[in-house]
Design a protein around this motif. Sequence first.
Motif, mmCIF file in Angstrom:
data_model
loop_
_atom_site.group_PDB
_atom_site.id
_atom_site.type_symbol
_atom_site.label_atom_id
_atom_site.label_comp_id
_atom_site.label_asym_id
_atom_site.label_seq_id
_atom_site.Cartn_x
_atom_site.Cartn_y
_atom_site.Cartn_z
ATOM 1 N N LYS A 156 0.833 -1.207 0.000
ATOM 2 C CA LYS A 156 0.000 0.000 0.000
ATOM 3 C C LYS A 156 0.864 1.252 0.000
ATOM 4 O O LYS A 156 0.576 2.222 -0.695
ATOM 5 C CB LYS A 156 -0.932 0.012 1.216
ATOM 6 N N GLN A 157 1.926 1.226 0.793
ATOM 7 C CA GLN A 157 2.821 2.377 0.848
ATOM 8 C C GLN A 157 3.521 2.588 -0.492
ATOM 9 O O GLN A 157 3.679 3.723 -0.946
ATOM 10 C CB GLN A 157 3.846 2.200 1.973
ATOM 11 N N LEU A 158 3.946 1.502 -1.123
ATOM 12 C CA LEU A 158 4.593 1.632 -2.426
ATOM 13 C C LEU A 158 3.630 2.155 -3.473
ATOM 14 O O LEU A 158 3.992 3.009 -4.280
ATOM 15 C CB LEU A 158 5.172 0.283 -2.864
ATOM 16 N N ASP A 159 2.408 1.628 -3.483
ATOM 17 C CA ASP A 159 1.414 2.082 -4.451
ATOM 18 C C ASP A 159 1.033 3.536 -4.210
ATOM 19 O O ASP A 159 0.705 4.252 -5.152
ATOM 20 C CB ASP A 159 0.168 1.192 -4.410
ATOM 21 N N GLY A 160 1.088 3.973 -2.955
ATOM 22 C CA GLY A 160 0.771 5.357 -2.615
ATOM 23 C C GLY A 160 1.949 6.305 -2.759
ATOM 24 O O GLY A 160 1.815 7.504 -2.528
ATOM 25 N N GLY A 161 3.117 5.790 -3.122
ATOM 26 C CA GLY A 161 4.281 6.633 -3.313
ATOM 27 C C GLY A 161 4.955 7.064 -2.020
ATOM 28 O O GLY A 161 5.753 7.994 -2.012
ATOM 29 N N LYS A 162 4.649 6.408 -0.925
ATOM 30 C CA LYS A 162 5.229 6.759 0.380
ATOM 31 C C LYS A 162 6.501 5.932 0.605
ATOM 32 O O LYS A 162 6.536 5.024 1.418
ATOM 33 C CB LYS A 162 4.218 6.501 1.488
ATOM 34 N N ILE A 163 7.552 6.307 -0.091
ATOM 35 C CA ILE A 163 8.790 5.531 -0.068
ATOM 36 C C ILE A 163 9.457 5.574 1.306
ATOM 37 O O ILE A 163 9.974 4.558 1.786
ATOM 38 C CB ILE A 163 9.753 6.033 -1.166
ATOM 39 N N ASP A 164 9.440 6.733 1.971
ATOM 40 C CA ASP A 164 10.065 6.830 3.304
ATOM 41 C C ASP A 164 9.375 5.904 4.297
ATOM 42 O O ASP A 164 10.034 5.232 5.092
ATOM 43 C CB ASP A 164 10.032 8.277 3.820
ATOM 44 N N ASP A 165 8.042 5.864 4.259
ATOM 45 C CA ASP A 165 7.300 4.951 5.137
ATOM 46 C C ASP A 165 7.582 3.499 4.760
ATOM 47 O O ASP A 165 7.655 2.626 5.625
ATOM 48 C CB ASP A 165 5.795 5.226 5.049
ATOM 49 N N ALA A 166 7.746 3.262 3.461
ATOM 50 C CA ALA A 166 8.019 1.908 2.986
ATOM 51 C C ALA A 166 9.356 1.412 3.523
ATOM 52 O O ALA A 166 9.487 0.235 3.889
ATOM 53 C CB ALA A 166 8.011 1.864 1.463
ATOM 54 N N TRP A 167 10.351 2.285 3.609
ATOM 55 C CA TRP A 167 11.650 1.877 4.150
ATOM 56 C C TRP A 167 11.539 1.489 5.619
ATOM 57 O O TRP A 167 12.178 0.539 6.073
ATOM 58 C CB TRP A 167 12.694 2.987 3.982
ATOM 59 N N LYS A 168 10.723 2.201 6.369
ATOM 60 C CA LYS A 168 10.522 1.864 7.786
ATOM 61 C C LYS A 168 9.817 0.505 7.914
ATOM 62 O O LYS A 168 10.182 -0.313 8.748
ATOM 63 C CB LYS A 168 9.716 2.957 8.482
ATOM 64 N N THR A 169 8.816 0.318 7.096
ATOM 65 C CA THR A 169 8.104 -0.960 7.105
ATOM 66 C C THR A 169 9.037 -2.087 6.674
ATOM 67 O O THR A 169 8.998 -3.189 7.228
ATOM 68 C CB THR A 169 6.869 -0.899 6.178
#
Length: 169
Positions: free
Chosen positions: A140-153
Motif C-alpha cells: 500500500k505504501q509503495l502504491d501510494g508513493g510513500k517511499i520513506d514509510d516503505a523503508w521503515k516498514t
Amino acid sequence: IAAGLIVLAVITSVLSMVMSARVGHLLDELTSRYVPAYGELARADVRSLERSLAMRQMIIAKMQTPPDEAAYAAHLKEFQTLDGEVEREAAAARKDIIAIIADTSTPSDNAALERLDDRIDNTMNDLRRRLGEQLTLLLKQLDGGKIDDAWKTLAHIDALRAEFNQKLE
C-alpha cells in the motif's frame, strides 16, 4: 566340536543377514524421508530469500524517477509466486516428518520430530501471518508513493523475515 562350530557359524550368518536387512531399511528411511525433508526445508529457506530479493527489486522499481511500473509488476508477480513455493516446500517437509513419526518400523525420536513439526507449523502460520500483514502495508505504501514509510516498514519486515528464517533453519 565341528558340528557346534557349524551351528555357531549358521547362527552368526543368519544374524548378519537380519542385521544387514535392518540397516538397509534404516538407510532407505534416511534417503527417502530425512534427506528430502531437509532439502524441502532448505528450499523453503532459499525461496524466502528469493522473495526478499523480489521485494527489494519492487521497491527499487518504485523509487526510480519515473517509477518503472513494468518492472514493479514483474517483481510483484515473482514475489507472489515465490510465496506459494515457500508454502509448498514447508508443507512437503511436514508431510515427510509426519511419515517418519508414523513409521513404527524404525527407531526415531518422535518427541523431537513432533517439536520440529510444531515449529514448522507455527512458523508457517503465526509468523507468516504477521509478515503478510506487514507486506500488505508495504505494498500500500509503495502504491501510494510513500517511499520513506516503505523503508521503515521494510526494516520491520526484515526483522520478521530474519526470525522466520531462523525458525525455519
